[in-house]
Structures are given as structure tokens and as C-alpha cells.
Write an enzyme that holds these catalytic residues in place. Structure first.
Site, PDB file in Angstrom:
ATOM      1  N   PRO A  11       0.795  -1.232   0.000  1.00  0.00           N
ATOM      2  CA  PRO A  11       0.000   0.000   0.000  1.00  0.00           C
ATOM      3  C   PRO A  11       0.828   1.282   0.000  1.00  0.00           C
ATOM      4  CG  PRO A  11      -0.116  -1.116   2.130  1.00  0.00           C
ATOM      5  CD  PRO A  11       0.536  -2.065   1.179  1.00  0.00           C
ATOM      6  N   ASN A  12       0.296   2.236  -0.723  1.00  0.00           N
ATOM      7  CA  ASN A  12       0.826   3.607  -0.841  1.00  0.00           C
ATOM      8  C   ASN A  12       2.054   3.721  -1.735  1.00  0.00           C
ATOM      9  OD1 ASN A  12      -1.131   4.822   1.027  1.00  0.00           O
ATOM     10  ND2 ASN A  12      -0.084   3.589   2.563  1.00  0.00           N
ATOM     11  N   ARG A  19       5.079  10.752  -2.506  1.00  0.00           N
ATOM     12  CA  ARG A  19       4.776  10.525  -1.101  1.00  0.00           C
ATOM     13  C   ARG A  19       6.044  10.713  -0.250  1.00  0.00           C
ATOM     14  NH1 ARG A  19       4.990   4.391   1.104  1.00  0.00           N
ATOM     15  NH2 ARG A  19       4.118   4.818   3.143  1.00  0.00           N
ATOM     16  N   TYR A  24      11.299   8.647   1.134  1.00  0.00           N
ATOM     17  CA  TYR A  24      11.301   7.614   0.094  1.00  0.00           C
ATOM     18  C   TYR A  24      11.946   8.048  -1.225  1.00  0.00           C
ATOM     19  CZ  TYR A  24       8.065   5.450   3.378  1.00  0.00           C
ATOM     20  OH  TYR A  24       7.514   4.893   4.506  1.00  0.00           O
ATOM     21  N   ASN A  75       8.114  -5.652  -1.322  1.00  0.00           N
ATOM     22  CA  ASN A  75       8.071  -4.549  -0.367  1.00  0.00           C
ATOM     23  C   ASN A  75       6.626  -4.499   0.130  1.00  0.00           C
ATOM     24  OD1 ASN A  75       7.972  -2.257   1.129  1.00  0.00           O
ATOM     25  ND2 ASN A  75       9.050  -0.965  -0.363  1.00  0.00           N
ATOM     26  N   ALA A  78       3.349  -1.056   4.680  1.00  0.00           N
ATOM     27  CA  ALA A  78       2.823  -1.115   6.054  1.00  0.00           C
ATOM     28  C   ALA A  78       2.342  -2.516   6.435  1.00  0.00           C
ATOM     29  CB  ALA A  78       1.700  -0.105   6.220  1.00  0.00           C
ATOM     30  N   HIS A  81       4.295  -4.883   8.856  1.00  0.00           N
ATOM     31  CA  HIS A  81       4.205  -4.764  10.316  1.00  0.00           C
ATOM     32  C   HIS A  81       2.899  -5.313  10.881  1.00  0.00           C
ATOM     33  CE1 HIS A  81       7.439  -2.195   9.130  1.00  0.00           C
ATOM     34  NE2 HIS A  81       6.641  -1.287   8.619  1.00  0.00           N
ATOM     35  N   ASP A  88       1.780 -15.992   5.821  1.00  0.00           N
ATOM     36  CA  ASP A  88       1.267 -17.344   5.535  1.00  0.00           C
ATOM     37  C   ASP A  88       1.280 -17.623   4.037  1.00  0.00           C
ATOM     38  OD1 ASP A  88       0.862 -17.848   8.214  1.00  0.00           O
ATOM     39  OD2 ASP A  88      -1.317 -17.641   8.154  1.00  0.00           O
ATOM     40  N   GLU A  99      12.886  -9.497   0.872  1.00  0.00           N
ATOM     41  CA  GLU A  99      12.070  -8.377   1.373  1.00  0.00           C
ATOM     42  C   GLU A  99      12.866  -7.084   1.189  1.00  0.00           C
ATOM     43  OE1 GLU A  99      11.179  -8.937   5.513  1.00  0.00           O
ATOM     44  OE2 GLU A  99      10.189  -6.989   5.720  1.00  0.00           O
ATOM     45  N   HIS A 101      12.841  -2.828   1.771  1.00  0.00           N
ATOM     46  CA  HIS A 101      12.278  -1.568   2.274  1.00  0.00           C
ATOM     47  C   HIS A 101      13.153  -0.440   1.776  1.00  0.00           C
ATOM     48  CE1 HIS A 101       9.476  -3.605   4.860  1.00  0.00           C
ATOM     49  NE2 HIS A 101      10.455  -4.427   5.176  1.00  0.00           N
ATOM     50  N   ILE A 102      12.522   0.568   1.247  1.00  0.00           N
ATOM     51  CA  ILE A 102      13.261   1.711   0.704  1.00  0.00           C
ATOM     52  C   ILE A 102      13.972   2.452   1.840  1.00  0.00           C
ATOM     53  CG2 ILE A 102      12.961   3.921  -0.509  1.00  0.00           C
ATOM     54  CD1 ILE A 102      10.414   2.505  -1.794  1.00  0.00           C
ATOM     55  N   SER A 103      13.239   2.668   2.930  1.00  0.00           N
ATOM     56  CA  SER A 103      13.814   3.342   4.098  1.00  0.00           C
ATOM     57  C   SER A 103      14.388   2.291   5.051  1.00  0.00           C
ATOM     58  CB  SER A 103      12.732   4.164   4.807  1.00  0.00           C
ATOM     59  OG  SER A 103      11.725   3.298   5.326  1.00  0.00           O
ATOM     60  N   ARG A 108      13.598   4.017  12.226  1.00  0.00           N
ATOM     61  CA  ARG A 108      12.352   4.788  12.275  1.00  0.00           C
ATOM     62  C   ARG A 108      11.544   4.426  13.530  1.00  0.00           C
ATOM     63  NH1 ARG A 108       9.501   4.634   6.620  1.00  0.00           N
ATOM     64  NH2 ARG A 108       8.407   6.383   7.581  1.00  0.00           N
ATOM     65  N   ARG A 112       7.734   0.105  13.330  1.00  0.00           N
ATOM     66  CA  ARG A 112       8.231  -0.374  12.030  1.00  0.00           C
ATOM     67  C   ARG A 112       9.380  -1.366  12.185  1.00  0.00           C
ATOM     68  NH1 ARG A 112       5.841   3.199   8.272  1.00  0.00           N
ATOM     69  NH2 ARG A 112       5.456   5.224   9.240  1.00  0.00           N
TER      70      ARG A 112
HETATM   71  C1  DQA Z   1       8.414   0.826   3.638  1.00  0.00           C
HETATM   72  C2  DQA Z   1       8.527   1.024   5.161  1.00  0.00           C
HETATM   73  C3  DQA Z   1       7.191   0.783   5.835  1.00  0.00           C
HETATM   74  O1  DQA Z   1       7.320   0.953   7.252  1.00  0.00           O
HETATM   75  C4  DQA Z   1       6.171   1.763   5.329  1.00  0.00           C
HETATM   76  O2  DQA Z   1       4.898   1.502   5.907  1.00  0.00           O
HETATM   77  C5  DQA Z   1       6.085   1.822   3.847  1.00  0.00           C
HETATM   78  C6  DQA Z   1       7.304   1.677   3.049  1.00  0.00           C
HETATM   79  C7  DQA Z   1       9.720   1.182   2.897  1.00  0.00           C
HETATM   80  O3  DQA Z   1       9.830   0.827   1.732  1.00  0.00           O
HETATM   81  O4  DQA Z   1      10.605   1.846   3.479  1.00  0.00           O
HETATM   82  O5  DQA Z   1       5.025   2.063   3.290  1.00  0.00           O
HETATM   83  O6  DQA Z   1       8.137  -0.553   3.385  1.00  0.00           O
END
Ligand code: DQA
Length: 145
Positions: A11-12, A19, A24, A75, A78, A81, A88, A99, A101-103, A108, A112
Site C-alpha cells: 500500500p501507498n 509521497r 522515500y 516490499n 505497512a 508490520h 502465511d 524483502e 524496504h526503501i527506508s 524509524r 516499524r
Molecule cells: C516501507 C517502510 C514501511 O514501514 C512503510 O509503511 C512503507 C514503506 C519502505 O519501503 O521503506 O510504506 O516498506
């Protein structure tokens, strides 16, 4: 199956580039896809880049990957978490899972710091910006050789 990698985004991430660019960056998901296409061509892989704001749709794609993909880069955003359901689903997939994560989620907020998906992933890349996707792809190119 053979050389296909599903790159799943939660999501997002459709808003990547717009964003919270201070967290990011300015690259869009389309930019990430273009970069990954180049790396895929170099490493003999094919990619399918997907994004959804809906947990169930991500789970359906993971099920599809069981038949069609050699590896998954995810990725979960959210959902990392919160989602036992995505964990599953990934546990039903037999190939390698990376996996991304950009950040750096560990730098953080505390909520997270834990990812359900990390219990399944062979590798986790966090904090390398969007380069993390390419790093994950190169790694899969090596392990799937
Ligand atoms: C994220 C980190 C997550 O905590 C966050 O909810 C995101 C992006 C990242 O790519 O850093 O939406 O997965």
C-alpha cells in the site's frame, strides 16, 4: 516459472516519488520498474512488477507466483508490520523471497522495527533507497543460476 521474478509492492507505493520524498526519494515506481527491467535483461531474468493497496490482492499474486515465478521480491510496505496473512501466503511459495524496504525501518518508529515477512524472507534489504530492488534482483540472478 524458470526465470520469472514477481516484484510485489504494498500500500501507498503507487505514490512513490510524490509521497514523503524526504523519506522515500523522488523516483517513481515506474522508474524502479525501468531500472529493474535493465538489470533483469543483464541477469537473464524476467520481471513482473505489481502494486496493490489491498492485502487480498497481494495474497492472490503470491498464490499466482507459486505457479509462475522462480522468486519473489516484496516490499509489503505497512503490511510488513501487520500481516500474518501475507506471511502465511509467502510460506506457501517454494522459491526464494527477498524483502525490500526503501527506508531503514530500524532507524524509524518502533512499530516499524518488526516485520512478519522477515520470518520467511531469505534476505532483507532496508535503507538503500530504491536501489534495494536492483540489489535484490541481482542477488536472485546469482542464487537462481
Ligand atoms: C516501507 C517502510 C514501511 O514501514 C512503510 O509503511 C512503507 C514503506 C519502505 O519501503 O521503506 O510504506 O516498506
Amino acid at each position: 516459472m524458470g526465470n520469472m521474478i514477481f516484484i510485489l509492492n504494498g500500500p501507498n507505493l503507487n505514490l512513490l516519488g510524490k509521497r514523503e520524498p524526504e523519506v522515500y526519494g523522488h523516483a517513481t515506481l515506474a522508474d524502479v520498474e525501468t531500472a529493474c527491467q535493465g538489470i533483469a535483461a543483464e541477469t537473464g531474468l524476467e520481471i513482473r512488477m505489481l502494486q496493490s493497496n489491498h492485502e487480498g490482492e497481494l495474497i492472490d499474486w503470491i498464490h499466482e507466483a507459486r505457479e509462475k515465478a522462480a522468486g519473489i521480491i516484496i516490499n509489503p510496505a505497512a503490511f510488513s508490520h501487520t500481516s500474518v496473512a501475507i506471511l502465511d501466503a509467502l510460506n506457501t511459495f517454494e522459491g526464494p523471497v527477498i524483502e525490500v524496504h526503501i527506508s531503514n525501518i530500524h532507524k524509524r518508529e518502533e512499530f516499524r522495527h518488526h516485520s512478519y515477512v522477515s520470518a520467511r524472507a531469505e534476505g532483507v534489504i532496508a535503507g538503500c533507497g530504491v536501489d534495494g530492488y536492483g540489489l535484490a534482483l541481482r542477488h536472485l540472478g546469482q542464487v537462481l543460476k
